[in-house]
Scaffold this motif. Sequence first.
Motif, PDB file in Angstrom:
ATOM      1  N   HIS A  56      -0.274   4.474 -40.126  1.00  0.00           N
ATOM      2  CA  HIS A  56      -0.499   3.019 -40.043  1.00  0.00           C
ATOM      3  C   HIS A  56       0.731   2.259 -39.554  1.00  0.00           C
ATOM      4  O   HIS A  56       0.596   1.233 -38.892  1.00  0.00           O
ATOM      5  CB  HIS A  56      -0.948   2.482 -41.401  1.00  0.00           C
ATOM      6  N   GLY A  57       1.926   2.750 -39.900  1.00  0.00           N
ATOM      7  CA  GLY A  57       3.148   2.075 -39.445  1.00  0.00           C
ATOM      8  C   GLY A  57       3.444   2.420 -37.998  1.00  0.00           C
ATOM      9  O   GLY A  57       3.399   1.564 -37.111  1.00  0.00           O
ATOM     10  N   ASN A  58       3.730   3.693 -37.769  1.00  0.00           N
ATOM     11  CA  ASN A  58       4.115   4.132 -36.415  1.00  0.00           C
ATOM     12  C   ASN A  58       2.928   4.479 -35.530  1.00  0.00           C
ATOM     13  O   ASN A  58       3.121   4.893 -34.374  1.00  0.00           O
ATOM     14  CB  ASN A  58       5.053   5.343 -36.520  1.00  0.00           C
ATOM     15  N   LYS A  59       1.722   4.331 -36.069  1.00  0.00           N
ATOM     16  CA  LYS A  59       0.466   4.593 -35.325  1.00  0.00           C
ATOM     17  C   LYS A  59       0.480   5.960 -34.641  1.00  0.00           C
ATOM     18  O   LYS A  59       0.021   6.109 -33.505  1.00  0.00           O
ATOM     19  CB  LYS A  59       0.203   3.501 -34.262  1.00  0.00           C
ATOM     20  N   GLY A  60       1.064   6.943 -35.312  1.00  0.00           N
ATOM     21  CA  GLY A  60       1.073   8.318 -34.791  1.00  0.00           C
ATOM     22  C   GLY A  60       1.969   8.540 -33.594  1.00  0.00           C
ATOM     23  O   GLY A  60       1.903   9.609 -32.964  1.00  0.00           O
ATOM     24  N   ASN A  61       2.807   7.589 -33.260  1.00  0.00           N
ATOM     25  CA  ASN A  61       3.722   7.723 -32.117  1.00  0.00           C
ATOM     26  C   ASN A  61       4.873   8.664 -32.493  1.00  0.00           C
ATOM     27  O   ASN A  61       5.782   8.290 -33.239  1.00  0.00           O
ATOM     28  CB  ASN A  61       4.251   6.331 -31.747  1.00  0.00           C
ATOM     29  N   ALA A  62       4.834   9.898 -31.961  1.00  0.00           N
ATOM     30  CA  ALA A  62       5.816  10.924 -32.345  1.00  0.00           C
ATOM     31  C   ALA A  62       7.233  10.565 -31.907  1.00  0.00           C
ATOM     32  O   ALA A  62       8.208  11.166 -32.373  1.00  0.00           O
ATOM     33  CB  ALA A  62       5.410  12.272 -31.785  1.00  0.00           C
ATOM     34  N   GLY A  63       7.367   9.586 -31.021  1.00  0.00           N
ATOM     35  CA  GLY A  63       8.688   9.138 -30.581  1.00  0.00           C
ATOM     36  C   GLY A  63       9.363   8.264 -31.633  1.00  0.00           C
ATOM     37  O   GLY A  63      10.575   8.027 -31.560  1.00  0.00           O
TER      38      GLY A  63
END
Lengths: 148, 111
Positions: A56-63
């Motif tokens: 929910h925070g980083n929306k799954g952005n692995a970067g």
Amino acid sequence: MPLKKVGELVIPSSLDHLSEVDHFAERMVKKLALPKEILDDVAISATEAVNNAILHGNKGNAGKKVTIRFYLCAQYLRLVVRDEGSGFAPESVPDPRQQQNLLKTSGRGLLIMRYLMDRVSFQRRRNGMSIIMDKFCPECHTVQSGGG
Amino acid sequence: MKLKAREVEGIIVLEVKGQMIGGPEAAVLPETIKAEIDKGKKRFVLDLGEVDRMNSTGLGNLIGSLTTIKNAGGELKLANVAEKIQSLLLITKLVTIFESHDTVDKAVRSF
């Protein structure tokens, strides 16, 4: 007595790292010689908060990264989980105990963190959001003063 | 998380070991259940006696399993639920949708 930072782990935003978070929390509580009851509550809350930060925070952005920090003072152990996302509104999360939500497979993380930890708060910043959780423990005083 | 499946009197007993906290290994539970349903099995017992820790993702995994089995016309019962996991089932009110037994034997005999 002021809060003292006792450990930090930084992971990429990937659910592949959840076991690492659980092991880190376990290592921290054992290193501080706190009781098993605290270990379970803190480790479960750590993976809940990191899961939340990734999805929910980083929306799954692995970067983007998730930072897990432990602090200790004489009264409590503090766990802070910080993401690099735009944040979310905790009050907008539907109550998972409502009949219409009971069979949903997600949405119980906040309820569980609030149940297991003694104090849960949120801090929104320009570059991310933090979940701050405190677990009060009589043993913290002994550990903090160097007796543990 | 590790999973071992065995059959007792036509009932599939799934023994879960380790942590039910999400991550890539969590997929093994729904995959195993689906494979057993495909073989015609409909009655399941989930033995949680060796589960060290469970979070909301683990609870979600239990609900997903229950839904899959019910949709196939089957039943899922829990066994050996540790005190900590039972407390999570209570505060989330999931205790109202799962049938739990103290032992695997009792769960198997309850079908």
